[in-house]
Every structure is written in structure tokens, then in C-alpha cells.
Design a protein around this motif. Sequence first.
Motif, mmCIF file in Angstrom:
data_model
loop_
_atom_site.group_PDB
_atom_site.id
_atom_site.type_symbol
_atom_site.label_atom_id
_atom_site.label_comp_id
_atom_site.label_asym_id
_atom_site.label_seq_id
_atom_site.Cartn_x
_atom_site.Cartn_y
_atom_site.Cartn_z
ATOM 1 N N ARG A 1 0.061 5.798 7.952
ATOM 2 C CA ARG A 1 0.788 6.078 6.712
ATOM 3 C C ARG A 1 -0.076 5.887 5.483
ATOM 4 N NH1 ARG A 1 3.042 3.229 2.785
ATOM 5 N NH2 ARG A 1 2.760 1.200 3.807
ATOM 6 N N VAL A 2 -0.855 4.807 5.436
ATOM 7 C CA VAL A 2 -1.617 4.508 4.215
ATOM 8 C C VAL A 2 -2.912 5.304 4.121
ATOM 9 C CG1 VAL A 2 -0.614 2.201 4.119
ATOM 10 C CG2 VAL A 2 -2.886 2.510 5.141
ATOM 11 N N LEU A 3 -3.320 5.951 5.212
ATOM 12 C CA LEU A 3 -4.517 6.789 5.174
ATOM 13 C C LEU A 3 -4.195 8.169 4.598
ATOM 14 C CD1 LEU A 3 -6.435 6.257 8.547
ATOM 15 C CD2 LEU A 3 -7.361 5.954 6.250
ATOM 16 N N ARG A 4 -5.096 8.679 3.807
ATOM 17 C CA ARG A 4 -4.943 10.054 3.345
ATOM 18 C C ARG A 4 -5.203 10.996 4.523
ATOM 19 N NH1 ARG A 4 -9.734 12.441 3.488
ATOM 20 N NH2 ARG A 4 -11.647 11.249 3.139
ATOM 21 N N PRO A 5 -4.659 12.208 4.490
ATOM 22 C CA PRO A 5 -4.985 13.187 5.531
ATOM 23 C C PRO A 5 -6.506 13.396 5.604
ATOM 24 C CG PRO A 5 -3.115 13.932 4.253
ATOM 25 C CD PRO A 5 -3.644 12.713 3.547
ATOM 26 N N GLY A 6 -7.044 13.319 6.799
ATOM 27 C CA GLY A 6 -8.491 13.422 6.972
ATOM 28 C C GLY A 6 -9.205 12.092 6.878
ATOM 29 N N GLY A 7 -8.477 11.034 6.542
ATOM 30 C CA GLY A 7 -9.090 9.715 6.436
ATOM 31 C C GLY A 7 -9.432 9.148 7.802
ATOM 32 N N TRP A 8 -10.355 8.193 7.818
ATOM 33 C CA TRP A 8 -10.828 7.630 9.091
ATOM 34 C C TRP A 8 -10.339 6.200 9.294
ATOM 35 C CZ3 TRP A 8 -13.512 3.306 7.933
ATOM 36 C CH2 TRP A 8 -14.242 3.264 6.745
ATOM 37 N N PHE A 9 -10.324 5.819 10.565
ATOM 38 C CA PHE A 9 -9.863 4.496 10.982
ATOM 39 C C PHE A 9 -10.864 3.981 12.012
ATOM 40 C CE2 PHE A 9 -6.328 2.323 13.706
ATOM 41 C CZ PHE A 9 -6.678 1.075 13.228
ATOM 42 N N ALA B 1 0.830 -1.203 0.000
ATOM 43 C CA ALA B 1 0.000 0.000 0.000
ATOM 44 C C ALA B 1 0.866 1.255 0.000
ATOM 45 C CB ALA B 1 -0.925 0.009 1.211
ATOM 46 N N ALA B 2 0.556 2.159 -0.912
ATOM 47 C CA ALA B 2 1.285 3.424 -0.989
ATOM 48 C C ALA B 2 0.830 4.379 0.109
ATOM 49 C CB ALA B 2 1.066 4.055 -2.364
ATOM 50 N N ASP B 3 1.646 5.375 0.376
ATOM 51 C CA ASP B 3 1.275 6.403 1.333
ATOM 52 C C ASP B 3 -0.033 7.070 0.904
ATOM 53 O OD1 ASP B 3 3.736 5.789 2.358
ATOM 54 O OD2 ASP B 3 4.629 7.774 2.048
ATOM 55 N N ALA B 4 -0.888 7.352 1.887
ATOM 56 C CA ALA B 4 -2.123 8.107 1.660
ATOM 57 C C ALA B 4 -2.981 7.524 0.540
ATOM 58 C CB ALA B 4 -1.796 9.579 1.362
ATOM 59 N N SER B 5 -3.047 6.186 0.469
ATOM 60 C CA SER B 5 -3.748 5.540 -0.647
ATOM 61 C C SER B 5 -5.157 5.058 -0.286
ATOM 62 C CB SER B 5 -2.926 4.363 -1.175
ATOM 63 O OG SER B 5 -2.627 3.439 -0.138
ATOM 64 N N PHE B 6 -5.585 5.249 0.967
ATOM 65 C CA PHE B 6 -6.918 4.815 1.375
ATOM 66 C C PHE B 6 -7.682 5.960 2.050
ATOM 67 C CE2 PHE B 6 -4.630 0.787 1.153
ATOM 68 C CZ PHE B 6 -5.549 -0.020 0.496
ATOM 69 N N ASP B 7 -8.993 5.959 1.818
ATOM 70 C CA ASP B 7 -9.879 6.930 2.477
ATOM 71 C C ASP B 7 -10.266 6.468 3.873
ATOM 72 O OD1 ASP B 7 -10.319 8.736 0.140
ATOM 73 O OD2 ASP B 7 -11.170 6.901 -0.714
ATOM 74 N N GLY B 8 -10.284 5.159 4.083
ATOM 75 C CA GLY B 8 -10.671 4.617 5.378
ATOM 76 C C GLY B 8 -10.032 3.260 5.601
ATOM 77 N N VAL B 9 -9.880 2.905 6.866
ATOM 78 C CA VAL B 9 -9.363 1.594 7.249
ATOM 79 C C VAL B 9 -10.292 1.003 8.301
ATOM 80 C CG1 VAL B 9 -7.477 0.309 8.327
ATOM 81 C CG2 VAL B 9 -6.956 2.202 6.764
ATOM 82 N N VAL B 10 -10.661 -0.258 8.100
ATOM 83 C CA VAL B 10 -11.442 -1.016 9.083
ATOM 84 C C VAL B 10 -10.535 -2.093 9.662
ATOM 85 C CG1 VAL B 10 -13.302 -2.709 9.329
ATOM 86 C CG2 VAL B 10 -13.701 -0.588 8.072
ATOM 87 N N CYS B 11 -10.544 -2.216 10.974
ATOM 88 C CA CYS B 11 -9.761 -3.259 11.645
ATOM 89 C C CYS B 11 -10.616 -3.820 12.771
ATOM 90 C CB CYS B 11 -8.451 -2.688 12.166
ATOM 91 S SG CYS B 11 -7.398 -3.911 12.970
ATOM 92 N N ALA B 12 -11.347 -4.883 12.485
ATOM 93 C CA ALA B 12 -12.335 -5.420 13.420
ATOM 94 C C ALA B 12 -11.787 -6.625 14.168
ATOM 95 C CB ALA B 12 -13.611 -5.806 12.675
#
Length: 230
Positions: free
Chosen positions: A130-138, A101-112
Motif C-alpha cells: 500500500r505505501v509503495l508507489r506503483p513500480g516501487g521496490w521492496f 504512511a500515506a498510500d504510494a508515499s515511498f519509492d522503496g522499502v527495506v525490511c532486513a
Amino acid sequence: MPAAHAYHDQAGDVFAAHAAEGPHNAYTDRPAVLALAGDVAALRILDAGCGAGHHAAELVGRGAEVVAVDGSATLAGHARALLGERAEVRQHDLDTPLEFAADASFDGVVCALVLHHLTDRARFLGEVRRVLRPGGWFVLSTTHPVSDWRYFGGSYFDESWVEMPMADGISMRFQRMTLESLMTEVLAAGFVLERLVEPKAVEALRAVNPERYERLTDRPSFVALRLRRP
């Protein structure tokens, strides 16, 4: 690559079956995680520790582009069978860098229900940031410290590795952590807390299993967070 903490072989099959319709997964954790994710249409989402793919399937059904990863070849196989070509599924050990995964390549991450299984949580949380874009949610869920304390006894502040029976001689290994430790770790990783919930079973479980519904609405089993990368 395979992960030492993942559910391999028969354990993966048992977990996949339980996650599909089990009260804890299908009626308690999954609804809470998806509610915290909110509107995912047109978003690119990483499902980190996807298990048998049930969260990913829901996210895809709501219009998201999903990359789903799990450390177990067994569970990655279940996820591929469930998702088909609708999502990218990878086998990957979350205790290692997310090099795909590239830097800032996802809008959101789910980890259940994954964090408590990992041996290098700080690195994993750093990789998520790292992989979340600025403002992205986790959106993250894990076992509730009070639930673990009730089950294992001893000190609430005991953060040892424990084994919890699943079925047929199969157990899951994870590390207990206090709420303080959980919050300290995610904030130290650079996330901002937007919401914390202690999920209860959804009403639909009452008709399926009234006894389990009462239990899962009387005491906490999980804690779930919605975090944001500034």
C-alpha cells in the motif's frame, strides 16, 4: 507503540552492539540488502524494522530520504543517536497498520531480518504494498530455511515458533518458514520477484575473522529478495 516481538531493553542493547560490527549483520546481511537496493539517491525509503539504524545510515549516506521505524523503544533510541536529524525515526509495531504512511508515499522499502519475527505477516506485506508507489521496490531479508533446519533439526517443513540464544540469557523468538512459504506469501501480497540471493559474507570479513568468514561463505544464513510493486 511497543511490539511484543521486538528487542526491548537489554536485548535491544545487545542486538545494537552485534549489528554494528557482527559478522552476520555487518558483513553478510547488510551488504546484500544494500546491494539489492541499488542506487537510492533522491528516493524516499521506509526502513521497516530499522534496528539500531545501520541500514538507514547507509541509505541516507547514499542520498536517500529515510523514514526508519522499529517496535523497540531501545532500538529506536539507538537509531536516533546514530542518525541524528538525518532521518525520521519512529517507534512503531510492524504487526499493526502503518497509519503514519500515506498510500504510494515511498519509492522503496527495506525490511532486513524482521519478517520472521512478525505474527501478522500478511497484513504487514499488504501494508508495504500500500505505501509503495506503483513500480516501487521492496528489499526483504530473513533467516534462511536451511540454516534454521540445520540449527534446530527436525523436519525442514516445521514452521513452529522457536527461541535462539543471543547472549547473557537473551534469546530471539521467531517463526521458521520454508522457502515455499516465503515465496507464496510475498507473491500472494501482489509483489513481483526481481531477484533472489543467498548472501555470503563479504571479503572484508576474512581479515577480521577468518573462521567466521569460512563458515559464512560455506553455508547459507539468510535469503534476500528484491521485489517490485506492479
